[in-house]
Design a protein around this motif. Structure first.
Motif, PDB file in Angstrom:
ATOM      1  N   GLU A 281     -14.023   5.071  18.151  1.00  0.00           N
ATOM      2  CA  GLU A 281     -12.576   5.108  17.874  1.00  0.00           C
ATOM      3  C   GLU A 281     -12.310   5.186  16.367  1.00  0.00           C
ATOM      4  O   GLU A 281     -11.467   5.944  15.895  1.00  0.00           O
ATOM      5  N   ARG A 282     -13.071   4.366  15.619  1.00  0.00           N
ATOM      6  CA  ARG A 282     -12.865   4.336  14.160  1.00  0.00           C
ATOM      7  C   ARG A 282     -13.201   5.683  13.523  1.00  0.00           C
ATOM      8  O   ARG A 282     -12.536   6.106  12.581  1.00  0.00           O
ATOM      9  N   VAL A 283     -14.228   6.353  14.036  1.00  0.00           N
ATOM     10  CA  VAL A 283     -14.567   7.663  13.468  1.00  0.00           C
ATOM     11  C   VAL A 283     -13.374   8.609  13.635  1.00  0.00           C
ATOM     12  O   VAL A 283     -12.968   9.293  12.680  1.00  0.00           O
ATOM     13  N   LEU A 284     -12.797   8.612  14.824  1.00  0.00           N
ATOM     14  CA  LEU A 284     -11.677   9.535  15.067  1.00  0.00           C
ATOM     15  C   LEU A 284     -10.451   9.135  14.238  1.00  0.00           C
ATOM     16  O   LEU A 284      -9.720   9.990  13.729  1.00  0.00           O
ATOM     17  N   GLN A 285     -10.268   7.822  14.053  1.00  0.00           N
ATOM     18  CA  GLN A 285      -9.156   7.381  13.189  1.00  0.00           C
ATOM     19  C   GLN A 285      -9.421   7.754  11.728  1.00  0.00           C
ATOM     20  O   GLN A 285      -8.501   8.097  10.989  1.00  0.00           O
ATOM     21  N   ALA A 286     -10.692   7.706  11.323  1.00  0.00           N
ATOM     22  CA  ALA A 286     -11.044   8.079   9.944  1.00  0.00           C
ATOM     23  C   ALA A 286     -10.754   9.563   9.711  1.00  0.00           C
ATOM     24  O   ALA A 286     -10.330   9.964   8.624  1.00  0.00           O
ATOM     25  N   VAL A 287     -10.969  10.380  10.745  1.00  0.00           N
ATOM     26  CA  VAL A 287     -10.653  11.806  10.631  1.00  0.00           C
ATOM     27  C   VAL A 287      -9.159  11.977  10.344  1.00  0.00           C
ATOM     28  O   VAL A 287      -8.763  12.725   9.444  1.00  0.00           O
ATOM     29  N   ASP A 288      -8.324  11.235  11.087  1.00  0.00           N
ATOM     30  CA  ASP A 288      -6.872  11.300  10.846  1.00  0.00           C
ATOM     31  C   ASP A 288      -6.541  10.855   9.421  1.00  0.00           C
ATOM     32  O   ASP A 288      -5.742  11.475   8.730  1.00  0.00           O
ATOM     33  N   ALA A 289      -7.187   9.759   8.984  1.00  0.00           N
ATOM     34  CA  ALA A 289      -6.905   9.226   7.639  1.00  0.00           C
ATOM     35  C   ALA A 289      -7.284  10.260   6.568  1.00  0.00           C
ATOM     36  O   ALA A 289      -6.583  10.410   5.565  1.00  0.00           O
ATOM     37  N   LEU A 290      -8.384  10.974   6.793  1.00  0.00           N
ATOM     38  CA  LEU A 290      -8.792  11.990   5.816  1.00  0.00           C
ATOM     39  C   LEU A 290      -7.785  13.137   5.760  1.00  0.00           C
ATOM     40  O   LEU A 290      -7.418  13.608   4.680  1.00  0.00           O
ATOM     41  N   TRP A 291      -7.343  13.573   6.932  1.00  0.00           N
ATOM     42  CA  TRP A 291      -6.339  14.653   6.952  1.00  0.00           C
ATOM     43  C   TRP A 291      -5.085  14.236   6.183  1.00  0.00           C
ATOM     44  O   TRP A 291      -4.458  15.024   5.497  1.00  0.00           O
ATOM     45  N   LEU A 292      -4.721  12.947   6.300  1.00  0.00           N
ATOM     46  CA  LEU A 292      -3.493  12.447   5.660  1.00  0.00           C
ATOM     47  C   LEU A 292      -3.737  11.987   4.223  1.00  0.00           C
ATOM     48  O   LEU A 292      -2.821  11.525   3.558  1.00  0.00           O
ATOM     49  N   ARG A 293      -4.995  12.098   3.770  1.00  0.00           N
ATOM     50  CA  ARG A 293      -5.391  11.550   2.461  1.00  0.00           C
ATOM     51  C   ARG A 293      -4.967  10.097   2.330  1.00  0.00           C
ATOM     52  O   ARG A 293      -4.484   9.647   1.273  1.00  0.00           O
ATOM     53  N   ASP A 294      -5.095   9.364   3.428  1.00  0.00           N
ATOM     54  CA  ASP A 294      -4.686   7.964   3.477  1.00  0.00           C
ATOM     55  C   ASP A 294      -5.905   7.085   3.165  1.00  0.00           C
ATOM     56  O   ASP A 294      -6.596   6.597   4.063  1.00  0.00           O
ATOM     57  N   GLY A 299     -10.246   3.000   3.966  1.00  0.00           N
ATOM     58  CA  GLY A 299     -10.948   1.817   3.475  1.00  0.00           C
ATOM     59  C   GLY A 299     -10.993   0.703   4.502  1.00  0.00           C
ATOM     60  O   GLY A 299     -12.023   0.047   4.693  1.00  0.00           O
ATOM     61  N   LYS A 300      -9.858   0.498   5.198  1.00  0.00           N
ATOM     62  CA  LYS A 300      -9.815  -0.545   6.231  1.00  0.00           C
ATOM     63  C   LYS A 300     -10.790  -0.232   7.355  1.00  0.00           C
ATOM     64  O   LYS A 300     -11.441  -1.119   7.902  1.00  0.00           O
ATOM     65  N   LEU A 301     -10.891   1.050   7.704  1.00  0.00           N
ATOM     66  CA  LEU A 301     -11.809   1.447   8.782  1.00  0.00           C
ATOM     67  C   LEU A 301     -13.259   1.198   8.370  1.00  0.00           C
ATOM     68  O   LEU A 301     -14.077   0.759   9.176  1.00  0.00           O
ATOM     69  N   LEU A 302     -13.563   1.473   7.109  1.00  0.00           N
ATOM     70  CA  LEU A 302     -14.917   1.200   6.617  1.00  0.00           C
ATOM     71  C   LEU A 302     -15.229  -0.301   6.710  1.00  0.00           C
ATOM     72  O   LEU A 302     -16.315  -0.697   7.135  1.00  0.00           O
ATOM     73  N   GLY A 303     -14.257  -1.110   6.310  1.00  0.00           N
ATOM     74  CA  GLY A 303     -14.435  -2.564   6.375  1.00  0.00           C
ATOM     75  C   GLY A 303     -14.623  -3.039   7.811  1.00  0.00           C
ATOM     76  O   GLY A 303     -15.483  -3.887   8.098  1.00  0.00           O
TER      77      GLY A 303
END
Ligand code: ADP
Ligand code: MG
Length: 392
Positions: A281-294, A299-303
């Protein structure tokens, strides 16, 4: 094949000339990598999100008429010469097994590979988890194909390089390292579906610095614990399969199923399953965060990934936890987590360019105080995938 000569270190042809007395015909290269997120998900047929880095392995090569293979590594300052036929049996013989395996496997595929001189040079540190092994395999395969005037579809190239690592080097690696070394794109991370091997490029802010902090901990437990975790994941699938039909791997399990049926699982398989399901789930959320430059969400997902690896998957160690905590405490660091199989090895921090100095200083001064060990820090940015240039 690219024809621009600005794509390799300018002194490489001279180094080749000094060794072999003639110019190279082809120069190929492939990158090292870091995995942003998606740890211990690959063998559960899940998702990973690696990035090709700006450190590469280069091979300069030219054909020779006598059917001999001369491999020269500038990195280890060693030469190995064998006959073409010997490549099939040149296994478990250290670094030269990798290029020998590539030659043998390409010949088995019917690629017309003859004798050659090969000079290897690299800026990827060896054996620290940045995948110098895949960079070597993939650059060697790309160069050899170019010299033979041949090519292979990407997925076949990836499989061939992985086979060289399994059967010649004797390391049963996953598919991530070779995939990113082949298909990495500059300014992008690569989402890899480890079930289908489908890939999707995801834009990555090129100013983000990838800081890899080595704990200096020997990874003595890594292999045995890795095999244990694989067994525990299989057990989780078997136990869950009694309640939810059609499960073949943890990839198939949803968070909802886990909360419904988790109480039927033994404690350890439940923890392992919870890590894998939430990490996907986190990987897919990280993809969204990258698209949004968020970067904040990233960082929260990495933690959260680190906490899950520490608490549920139980593959961290005190040194990795200290390293990650130091990284997270530095202003300008977006996030940090352990990376690789665990029990030592490296932490990855994502930092803004202005934060790299303070981060390096914090790690070098505070980590030894807490652990008594000497760390090392490698900073890189995003690179791109394999390429070959004809120069002769
Ligand atoms: P990693 O892939 O994380 O760097 P590995 O243990 O998988 O670590 O691979 C490292 C090995 O790959 C080295 O010990 C060496 O045998 C081989 N290797 C990689 N790059 C080179 C190089 N430039 N010259 C010689 N050997 C290399
Ligand atoms: Mg490797």
């Amino acid at each position: 094949m690219d024809d621009s000569s600005s794509l390799f270190p300018h002194d490489l042809p001279d180094q080749f000339g000094a060794r072999f007395g003639r110019p190279p015909e082809v120069i190929a290269s492939a990158p090292g990598r870091v995995n942003l997120i998606g740890e211990h998900t690959d063998y559960n047929e899940g998702f990973v999100l690696p990035v090709a880095i700006d450190r590469r392995t280069w091979v300069a090569m030219a054909a020779r008429e006598d059917g001999r293979l001369h491999f020269r590594s500038e990195t280890t300052n060693e030469d190995v010469e064998i006959g073409l036929q010997d490549a099939d049996h040149h296994r478990r013989k250290g670094w030269s097994s990798y290029p020998a395996g590539i030659v043998a496997l390409l010949r088995q595929q019917g690629v017309p590979v003859g004798g050659m001189d090969v000079l290897i040079s690299s800026t990827v540190p060896l054996g620290t988890g940045l995948s110098s092994s895949a960079a070597l395999e993939v650059s060697m395969a790309t160069g050899t194909l170019a010299l033979a005037g041949s090519s292979l579809p990407s997925q076949e190239l990836v499989r061939l390089c992985q086979r060289a690592e399994w059967d010649w080097a004797g390391v049963q690696c996953g598919i991530m390292d070779q995939t990113i070394a082949v298909s990495g794109k500059s300014r992008a991370a690569l989402l890899i579906d480890c079930r289908t091997l489908d890939t999707e490029t995801v834009p990555l802010d090129p100013s983000l610095q990838l800081v890899v902090c080595d704990t200096g901990m020997p990874r003595t437990l890594a292999t045995s614990e890795y095999n244990k975790r694989r067994g525990e994941c299989d057990q989780a699938v078997r136990e869950l399969g009694r309640h939810a039909a059609g499960l073949t791997s943890l990839r198939d399990v949803t968070q909802e199923q886990l909360s419904l049926f988790g109480r039927h699982l033994s404690e350890t398989p439940l923890r392992r399953a919870r890590h894998v399901v939430t990490e996907n789930e986190r990987v897919l959320q990280a993809v969204d965060a990258l698209w949004l430059r968020d970067h904040r969400s990233l960082g929260k997902l990495l933690g959260a990934s680190h906490a899950s690896l520490r608490d549920d998957y139980q593959v961290s160690c005190a040194e990795l936890d200290v390293m990650v905590a130091i990284c997270q405490s530095v202003p300008g660091v977006c996030g940090a987590r352990m990376t690789g199989a665990g029990f030592g090895g490296c932490a990855l921090a994502l930092a803004t360019p202005g934060a790299v100095g303070a981060l390096t200083e914090a790690v070098m001064s505070r980590y030894p105080q807490h652990t008594g060990r000497t760390p090392s820090v490698v900073t890189c940015t995003v690179g791109d995938g394999t390429r070959a240039v004809r120069v002769g």
